[in-house]
Design a protein around this motif. Structure first.
Motif, short mmCIF file in Angstrom:
data_model
loop_
_atom_site.label_atom_id
_atom_site.label_comp_id
_atom_site.label_asym_id
_atom_site.label_seq_id
_atom_site.Cartn_x
_atom_site.Cartn_y
_atom_site.Cartn_z
N GLY A 269 0.79 -1.22 0.00
CA GLY A 269 0.00 0.00 0.00
C GLY A 269 0.82 1.26 0.00
O GLY A 269 0.47 2.25 -0.65
N ASP A 270 1.94 1.29 0.74
CA ASP A 270 2.78 2.48 0.82
C ASP A 270 3.40 2.77 -0.54
O ASP A 270 4.04 1.91 -1.15
CB ASP A 270 3.88 2.26 1.86
CG ASP A 270 4.79 3.46 1.99
OD1 ASP A 270 5.83 3.48 1.30
OD2 ASP A 270 4.44 4.39 2.76
N ASN A 271 3.22 4.00 -1.01
CA ASN A 271 3.62 4.32 -2.38
C ASN A 271 5.12 4.19 -2.62
O ASN A 271 5.56 3.61 -3.62
CB ASN A 271 3.18 5.75 -2.73
CG ASN A 271 1.67 5.87 -2.84
OD1 ASN A 271 0.97 4.88 -3.02
ND2 ASN A 271 1.17 7.08 -2.72
N ALA A 272 5.93 4.74 -1.74
CA ALA A 272 7.38 4.69 -1.93
C ALA A 272 7.90 3.25 -1.87
O ALA A 272 8.75 2.85 -2.68
CB ALA A 272 8.08 5.55 -0.88
N ALA A 273 7.38 2.47 -0.92
CA ALA A 273 7.80 1.07 -0.82
C ALA A 273 7.36 0.28 -2.05
O ALA A 273 8.11 -0.57 -2.56
CB ALA A 273 7.22 0.44 0.45
N ARG A 274 6.16 0.56 -2.53
CA ARG A 274 5.67 -0.12 -3.74
C ARG A 274 6.55 0.22 -4.93
O ARG A 274 6.88 -0.64 -5.75
CB ARG A 274 4.22 0.27 -4.01
CG ARG A 274 3.60 -0.49 -5.19
CD ARG A 274 2.10 -0.34 -5.26
NE ARG A 274 1.67 1.01 -5.63
CZ ARG A 274 1.23 1.93 -4.79
NH1 ARG A 274 1.18 1.66 -3.49
NH2 ARG A 274 0.85 3.13 -5.20
N VAL A 344 0.66 6.21 -7.64
CA VAL A 344 -0.39 6.97 -6.97
C VAL A 344 -1.37 5.98 -6.35
O VAL A 344 -1.64 4.91 -6.91
CB VAL A 344 -1.11 7.90 -7.97
CG1 VAL A 344 -2.38 8.50 -7.37
CG2 VAL A 344 -0.17 9.00 -8.44
N HIS A 345 -1.92 6.32 -5.19
CA HIS A 345 -2.89 5.46 -4.50
C HIS A 345 -4.20 6.24 -4.33
O HIS A 345 -4.21 7.28 -3.67
CB HIS A 345 -2.35 5.03 -3.14
CG HIS A 345 -3.18 3.99 -2.46
ND1 HIS A 345 -2.68 3.19 -1.44
CD2 HIS A 345 -4.47 3.61 -2.61
CE1 HIS A 345 -3.64 2.38 -1.03
NE2 HIS A 345 -4.74 2.62 -1.72
#
Length: 411
Positions: A269-274, A344-345
């Motif tokens: 879910g976390d954008n940077a980690a994804r 983007v989420h």
């Protein structure tokens, strides 16, 4: 368009075109013979309406060239400069007017593909054979060979459901423009179009948390993969989650054989980690296709980036485009002409009005929304229920109705 009227139109235009273009056709016969030798025409069986086979005729654009074992060389090595010019001007397609006159093809319809693809189609893709194939079509004027197979099939089926006289006129006019613009002639890195290999690869999902469960279920329901699997780095990971096998930890992804059998998805879910996981998978050679729930609405006139997941009841409307690795969560909506950057989420129940622009790594919280034509910078967090009516620059967290900056952070 009424089938009878469409057929009469095809007969009148193809007959008139063959007569009017006869001097050009004779010159092309001479030019192909001079540059490529005999035969002048390329004749091949293709599936037409209802999958019935017919012999499609085109001008030849490739030379006969084989390897030491007698197998044809790749298209890029057989396609000559002369052949490229013929294809760029679509002159190689002119003999298909004869197929139109005979009733095997139409002026407008899905392009006839190889017979070898017939057993590879799923039920949705096979619907392209509900009408006669065309010399040009909706997919040809919306990307031609430069779009992916799923996009091409979606556009073909959209045409089947929306065909009309005025749509055909629009496609024919756009085709004339495409001939002069010469765009979309080949896919990126390909001389023509990559071979369609079917829909039934396996999918490995990185991340087996709650979000991963929904991604796995969405992939299963899409019917695009023959099996869905997890990798997860937790020490206490189970052997399966909701019936989906867990193969092991992420160290397995370094096996160079794995990308040949598996596509990949990132359930983080976390954008940077994804983004970090996505880039790692990409560097390892994995394909990261979009995953779209069958209960979502995604317009064929939109563009969904690689690795993006669109969940149930979400809507992505005409003219919208997402970057790679986005999440369009349950019952979220992306209205016309919105532009989303990479990773983007858009959380459940969030709604972006038309022409909203969202920068890379930004996040719209549950139930938030935007006014039309606002611009959101990179790494912006929009709080749950916030109503965005103003533009916001990079790195802000905004909350409230109307949304206002809560805290500024470094990015």
């Amino acid at each position: 368009m009424n089938n009878c009227c469409k057929r009469l139109f095809d007969i009148a235009v193809s007959a008139a075109a063959l007569l009017a273009l006869s001097p050009l056709l004779l010159w092309l016969v001479y030019a192909v013979r001079k540059n490529l030798g005999s035969p002048v025409f390329f004749v091949q069986e293709r599936p037409g309406k209802d999958g019935k086979l017919f012999k499609m005729i085109k001008f030849r654009t490739m030379r006969d060239a084989t390897d030491a074992n007698g197998n044809p060389l790749p298209d890029s090595e057989r396609l000559t400069p002369f052949g490229r010019r013929l294809r760029a001007a679509s002159l190689d397609e002119l003999p298909e007017l004869w197929n139109v006159l005979k009733g095997e093809m139409s002026l407008v319809g899905p392009r006839p593909l190889l017979t070898a693809y017939l057993p590879l189609y799923n039920d949705f893709q096979a619907r392209r054979h509900e009408v006669r194939p065309g010399i040009t079509g909706w997919a040809q004027v919306n990307g031609r060979n430069a779009i992916s197979w799923p996009e091409k099939f979606a556009l073909d089926v959209w045409y089947v459901d929306h065909q009309s006289f005025w749509l055909d006129m629009k496609i024919l006019l756009k085709t004339v423009k495409k001939v002069f613009v010469k765009e979309g002639i080949s896919a990126a890195g390909e001389a023509t179009m990559p071979v369609f290999t079917g829909n039934k690869r396996k999918l490995v999902i990185v991340g087996a948390g709650g979000h991963g469960k929904v991604v796995a279920d969405t992939a299963r329901l899409s019917g695009q993969w023959q099996g869905v699997y997890f990798v997860d780095d937790r020490a206490d990971r189970p052997s399966e989650i909701l019936g989906f096998p867990v193969l092991g930890d992420s160290s397995l992804l370094g096996n160079e054989i794995l990308p040949q059998e598996f596509d990949a998805a990132v359930a983080v879910g976390d954008n940077a980690a994804r983004a970090a996981v996505y880039q790692k998978l990409h560097s390892l050679g994995f394909a990261l296709p979009a995953i779209i729930h069958p209960a979502a609405f995604v317009s064929p006139l939109s563009r969904i980036g690689a690795g993006t997941v669109v969940f149930a009841q979400a809507a992505v409307n005409a003219g919208a485009a997402t970057g790679c690795g986005c999440i369009i969560n349950t019952a979220a909506s992306i209205d016309h002409d919105c532009r989303l950057g990479d990773f983007v989420h858009i959380s459940p129940g969030a709604h972006l009005a038309g022409q909203t622009e969202v920068g890379n790594l930004s996040w719209f919280g549950i139930g938030s929304c935007s006014r039309q034509a606002v611009s959101i910078g990179q790494a912006v967090t929009v709080g749950a229920g916030a109503v965005v009516i103003n533009d916001f620059s990079d790195g802000l967290t905004v909350v409230g109705n109307p949304a206002k900056p809560l805290v500024e952070k470094q990015i």
